[in-house]
Design a protein around this motif. Structure first.
Motif, PDB file in Angstrom:
ATOM      1  N   GLU A  69       0.847  -1.193   0.000  1.00 50.96           N
ATOM      2  CA  GLU A  69       0.000   0.000   0.000  1.00 50.96           C
ATOM      3  C   GLU A  69       0.880   1.238   0.000  1.00 50.96           C
ATOM      4  OE1 GLU A  69      -1.423  -2.314   2.630  1.00 50.96           O
ATOM      5  OE2 GLU A  69       0.619  -2.195   3.401  1.00 50.96           O
ATOM      6  N   GLU A  79      -3.008   2.839  -3.306  1.00 54.25           N
ATOM      7  CA  GLU A  79      -3.061   1.692  -4.192  1.00 54.25           C
ATOM      8  C   GLU A  79      -2.098   0.623  -3.714  1.00 54.25           C
ATOM      9  OE1 GLU A  79      -1.860   3.324  -7.964  1.00 54.25           O
ATOM     10  OE2 GLU A  79       0.284   3.207  -7.459  1.00 54.25           O
ATOM     11  N   PHE A  81      -1.264  -4.012  -3.508  1.00 47.80           N
ATOM     12  CA  PHE A  81      -1.802  -5.367  -3.404  1.00 47.80           C
ATOM     13  C   PHE A  81      -2.892  -5.455  -2.349  1.00 47.80           C
ATOM     14  CE2 PHE A  81      -1.527  -9.610  -1.344  1.00 47.80           C
ATOM     15  CZ  PHE A  81      -1.925 -10.396  -2.416  1.00 47.80           C
ATOM     16  N   ASP A  84      -6.245  -3.799  -3.590  1.00 56.29           N
ATOM     17  CA  ASP A  84      -6.973  -4.587  -4.582  1.00 56.29           C
ATOM     18  C   ASP A  84      -7.535  -5.864  -3.969  1.00 56.29           C
ATOM     19  OD1 ASP A  84      -6.430  -2.683  -6.458  1.00 56.29           O
ATOM     20  OD2 ASP A  84      -5.110  -3.928  -7.696  1.00 56.29           O
ATOM     21  N   ASN A  87     -10.530  -4.956  -1.725  1.00 53.30           N
ATOM     22  CA  ASN A  87     -11.698  -4.617  -2.545  1.00 53.30           C
ATOM     23  C   ASN A  87     -12.366  -5.870  -3.101  1.00 53.30           C
ATOM     24  OD1 ASN A  87     -11.362  -1.877  -2.111  1.00 53.30           O
ATOM     25  ND2 ASN A  87     -10.230  -1.526  -4.004  1.00 53.30           N
ATOM     26  N   ALA A  88     -11.567  -6.854  -3.486  1.00 53.38           N
ATOM     27  CA  ALA A  88     -12.124  -8.099  -4.002  1.00 53.38           C
ATOM     28  C   ALA A  88     -12.827  -8.883  -2.893  1.00 53.38           C
ATOM     29  CB  ALA A  88     -11.008  -8.948  -4.618  1.00 53.38           C
ATOM     30  N   THR A 268      -8.715 -14.680  -8.700  1.00 51.42           N
ATOM     31  CA  THR A 268      -8.443 -13.261  -8.481  1.00 51.42           C
ATOM     32  C   THR A 268      -7.155 -13.059  -7.684  1.00 51.42           C
ATOM     33  OG1 THR A 268     -10.808 -12.753  -8.512  1.00 51.42           O
ATOM     34  CG2 THR A 268      -9.365 -11.123  -7.516  1.00 51.42           C
ATOM     35  N   LEU A 272      -3.689 -10.929  -8.700  1.00 50.55           N
ATOM     36  CA  LEU A 272      -3.190  -9.781  -7.940  1.00 50.55           C
ATOM     37  C   LEU A 272      -1.744  -9.991  -7.484  1.00 50.55           C
ATOM     38  CD1 LEU A 272      -6.330  -8.858  -5.803  1.00 50.55           C
ATOM     39  CD2 LEU A 272      -5.512  -7.794  -7.910  1.00 50.55           C
ATOM     40  N   LYS A 275       0.242  -9.222 -10.461  1.00 49.66           N
ATOM     41  CA  LYS A 275       0.233  -7.788 -10.765  1.00 49.66           C
ATOM     42  C   LYS A 275       1.150  -7.005  -9.838  1.00 49.66           C
ATOM     43  CE  LYS A 275      -2.844  -3.747 -10.664  1.00 49.66           C
ATOM     44  NZ  LYS A 275      -4.240  -3.275 -10.424  1.00 49.66           N
ATOM     45  N   TRP A 276       1.093  -7.272  -8.538  1.00 46.91           N
ATOM     46  CA  TRP A 276       1.760  -6.413  -7.553  1.00 46.91           C
ATOM     47  C   TRP A 276       3.034  -6.994  -6.955  1.00 46.91           C
ATOM     48  CZ3 TRP A 276       0.522  -1.519  -7.225  1.00 46.91           C
ATOM     49  CH2 TRP A 276      -0.783  -1.097  -7.550  1.00 46.91           C
TER      50      TRP A 276
END
Length: 282
Positions: A69, A79, A81, A84, A87-88, A268, A272, A275-276
């Motif tokens: 974060e 923003e 990991f 996200d 939020n999921a 998901t 993530l 991505k992160w």
């Protein structure tokens, strides 16, 4: 109050005394590990209901630890990991997440005061172990590593090489706890504790300290954005990252864990992580 006054006879007093003693016995049994207190706490647990009625879960975090974060300098939005992933998770729970930034050292106190429902900020079980809290299931295993200046001028390749070196860590972190454990064993020249890991990195870059102990993904992120640093060692110890909830939030923790399992099952979570947290070191 007047409608509740009654004439109490001797026999009534006796019955009341027996009932009171019985109840007192139940309380004592529960305090010694019986099921009564657990049942009472479960009956009083409105943590999930409160979140559902509010339509949001309030999340405490310290947005100074990329890639978990951090605040985007362009958008000014938090923003990473953890964002996200949270939020999921809350989407599965049917609510939204509202984020309340705080200083790292203030997070557990804020949770206790009721400033938020959960801390979700790359916090490990070890870091929160002494607080009166409950944990979610582990959502990530984060190894701690040694970070050094580019080229590793002090030749630090293992924890043993920290002997007679000045080591930096973030105050109140799992890395601090690990360094406190290693210091008597190895014998640092000095152990400097900083408000933020980034402050330690700045001192490392300036040559004021010899090494920093921090999380692996944070270390790789720093090496990626600033070639002044590199990771010099194999992982020292892995931290179990969890959501941290107030004691008694059993129903909320259970709902959170169920949603986390669903996020892992539907792909998901892996997306993530890719991505992160999957970072190629330069």
């Amino acid at each position: 109050m007047a409608r509740r006054l009654r004439i109490v006879t001797a026999s009534t007093l006796a019955l009341l005394l027996i009932a009171t003693l019985a109840l007192g016995g139940c309380t004592t049994t529960a305090e010694q590990g019986g099921a009564t207190i657990g049942d009472e706490e479960a009956a009083k647990d409105a943590s999930l209901q409160t979140v559902k009625e509010r339509g949001e879960i309030i999340v405490g975090l310290a947005p100074f630890y990329a890639p978990f974060e951090s605040t985007n300098e362009q958008t000014k939005e938090i923003e990473g990991f953890d964002i996200d992933l949270m939020n999921a998770i809350v989407e599965k729970m049917g609510v939204k997440a509202t984020y309340r930034p705080a200083e790292w050292q203030a997070l557990l106190g804020g949770l206790e005061k009721g400033d938020y429902d959960v801390i979700f900020s790359a916090m490990s079980k070890k870091e929160a172990a002494e607080a009166n809290v409950e944990f979610s299931d582990v959502y990530y295993l984060l190894p701690d590593v040694i970070i050094v200046a580019k080229g590793n001028p002090k030749g630090i390749t293992s924890k043993d090489d920290l002997k007679d070196k000045i080591v930096g860590v973030q105050l109140g972190s799992g890395s601090e706890q690990l360094a406190d454990e290693l210091n008597p064993e190895i014998g640092f020249k000095g152990l400097k504790k900083y408000k933020l890991t980034q402050d330690a990195m700045n001192d490392l870059k300036a040559g004021r300290i010899d090494a920093v102990i921090a999380g692996y993904t944070f270390a790789l992120e720093q090496a990626k954005v600033d070639p002044s640093f590199e990771v010099s060692s194999e992982p020292l110890e892995s931290a179990e990252l969890v959501g941290v909830f107030r004691k008694g939030s059993t129903s909320l923790v259970e709902a959170f864990n169920k949603a986390l399992a669903e996020v892992k099952a539907d792909g998901t979570y892996d997306a993530l992580v890719k991505k992160w947290l999957t970072i190629q070191q330069q």
